[in-house]
Write an enzyme that holds these catalytic residues in place. Structure first.
Site, PDB file in Angstrom:
ATOM      1  N   ARG A  53     -59.644 -75.253  50.767  1.00 53.79           N
ATOM      2  CA  ARG A  53     -57.947 -75.082  51.571  1.00 53.79           C
ATOM      3  C   ARG A  53     -57.446 -75.463  52.419  1.00 53.79           C
ATOM      4  O   ARG A  53     -58.896 -74.821  54.068  1.00 53.79           O
ATOM      5  CB  ARG A  53     -57.338 -73.886  50.539  1.00 53.79           C
ATOM      6  CG  ARG A  53     -56.677 -73.936  48.913  1.00 53.79           C
ATOM      7  CD  ARG A  53     -56.315 -72.906  48.974  1.00 53.79           C
ATOM      8  NE  ARG A  53     -55.947 -72.657  47.085  1.00 53.79           N
ATOM      9  CZ  ARG A  53     -56.205 -71.873  46.391  1.00 53.79           C
ATOM     10  NH1 ARG A  53     -57.108 -71.139  47.338  1.00 53.79           N
ATOM     11  NH2 ARG A  53     -56.753 -72.078  45.260  1.00 53.79           N
ATOM     12  N   ARG A 147     -47.079 -70.883  48.843  1.00 54.65           N
ATOM     13  CA  ARG A 147     -47.753 -71.271  49.455  1.00 54.65           C
ATOM     14  C   ARG A 147     -47.882 -72.502  50.312  1.00 54.65           C
ATOM     15  O   ARG A 147     -48.251 -73.011  51.646  1.00 54.65           O
ATOM     16  CB  ARG A 147     -49.262 -70.995  48.421  1.00 54.65           C
ATOM     17  CG  ARG A 147     -49.901 -69.682  48.274  1.00 54.65           C
ATOM     18  CD  ARG A 147     -50.532 -70.236  47.489  1.00 54.65           C
ATOM     19  NE  ARG A 147     -51.657 -68.488  46.897  1.00 54.65           N
ATOM     20  CZ  ARG A 147     -52.672 -68.389  46.687  1.00 54.65           C
ATOM     21  NH1 ARG A 147     -53.000 -69.535  45.318  1.00 54.65           N
ATOM     22  NH2 ARG A 147     -53.153 -67.689  46.439  1.00 54.65           N
ATOM     23  N   ARG A 158     -52.150 -72.645  37.437  1.00 56.65           N
ATOM     24  CA  ARG A 158     -52.112 -71.558  37.489  1.00 56.65           C
ATOM     25  C   ARG A 158     -51.905 -70.080  37.128  1.00 56.65           C
ATOM     26  O   ARG A 158     -51.516 -69.099  36.722  1.00 56.65           O
ATOM     27  CB  ARG A 158     -52.290 -71.704  39.079  1.00 56.65           C
ATOM     28  CG  ARG A 158     -53.220 -71.468  39.764  1.00 56.65           C
ATOM     29  CD  ARG A 158     -53.124 -71.589  41.371  1.00 56.65           C
ATOM     30  NE  ARG A 158     -54.210 -72.672  42.112  1.00 56.65           N
ATOM     31  CZ  ARG A 158     -55.493 -72.240  42.569  1.00 56.65           C
ATOM     32  NH1 ARG A 158     -56.526 -70.999  41.787  1.00 56.65           N
ATOM     33  NH2 ARG A 158     -56.755 -72.340  42.784  1.00 56.65           N
TER      34      ARG A 158
END
Length: 205
Positions: A53, A147, A158
């Site tokens: 990421r 995020r 998720r």
């Protein structure tokens, strides 16, 4: 904090396994432990086949590896635990743990609940186990969306996995974990985590 001492005079520090769904704040709590006690902890860097990421560094946040290579090393017995998560493989190598333990500090393993069960059932490491829970499922989803790094599909996946992980953690309960901590307030959660560390890791039996 100081380590326990073996009969030979060397130091043997019990590893700390921290479990919890993605977005629950495990990384923040680990960073706080390291910041406040820089000479007492070392982070076991996991391997993963997913892409980094933004801001993640190879060898610091994860060892980012090709799937074929990781599958081969798993087959060669180089991993303490591994699991398929979000279409990728995550795992902890024996070398990653040994690299930290050789420094005489507490090795922190940030792994999922599948990995924690594998480690505990293997009997190869005597660890302290902590499960970090979110205040609620909606709050966890809010944190994940906050995020700004996940697609809608990734968030959905998720959240599905997080729900299963939370259910499994609650089922295992105190018979498996040394502590189950709800991270509704960072400072409070940190104090509870630190209490477990002092009692289970750095206090001589």
């Amino acid at each position: 904090m100081s380590a326990t001492t073996t009969s030979s005079g060397g130091t043997r520090v019990k590893p700390l396994v921290i479990v919890g769904p993605s977005g629950v704040g495990k990384g923040t709590l680990i960073e706080k432990l390291n910041k406040n006690h820089p000479n007492s902890f070392g982070f076991s860097v996991s391997h993963t086949t997913r892409d980094p990421r933004p801001g993640e560094e190879n060898g610091v946040h994860y060892h980012f590896v090709e799937k074929s290579l990781m599958e081969q090393e798993i087959a060669d017995g180089k991993f303490l635990e591994h699991a398929n998560v979000h279409l990728n493989i995550y795992g902890t190598s024996f070398k990653a743990v040994d690299d930290v333990a050789s420094k005489g500090v507490c090795c922190i393993l940030d792994i999922d609940i599948q990995g924690a069960e594998i480690v505990k059932n293997s009997g190869k490491l005597d660890c302290a186990y902590v499960f970090i829970q979110p205040p609620s499922i909606p709050e966890l989803e809010r944190r994940l969306r906050g995020r700004g790094t996940e697609t809608e599909e990734a968030v959905t996946k998720r959240m599905q996995n997080a729900t299963k992980e939370i259910e499994r953690g609650e089922k295992l309960g105190s018979a498996f974990f040394d502590a189950i901590i709800v991270n509704d307030d960072l400072d409070s959660a940190y104090e509870k985590l630190k209490d477990v560390v002092v009692r289970r890791i750095f206090t001589p039996a």
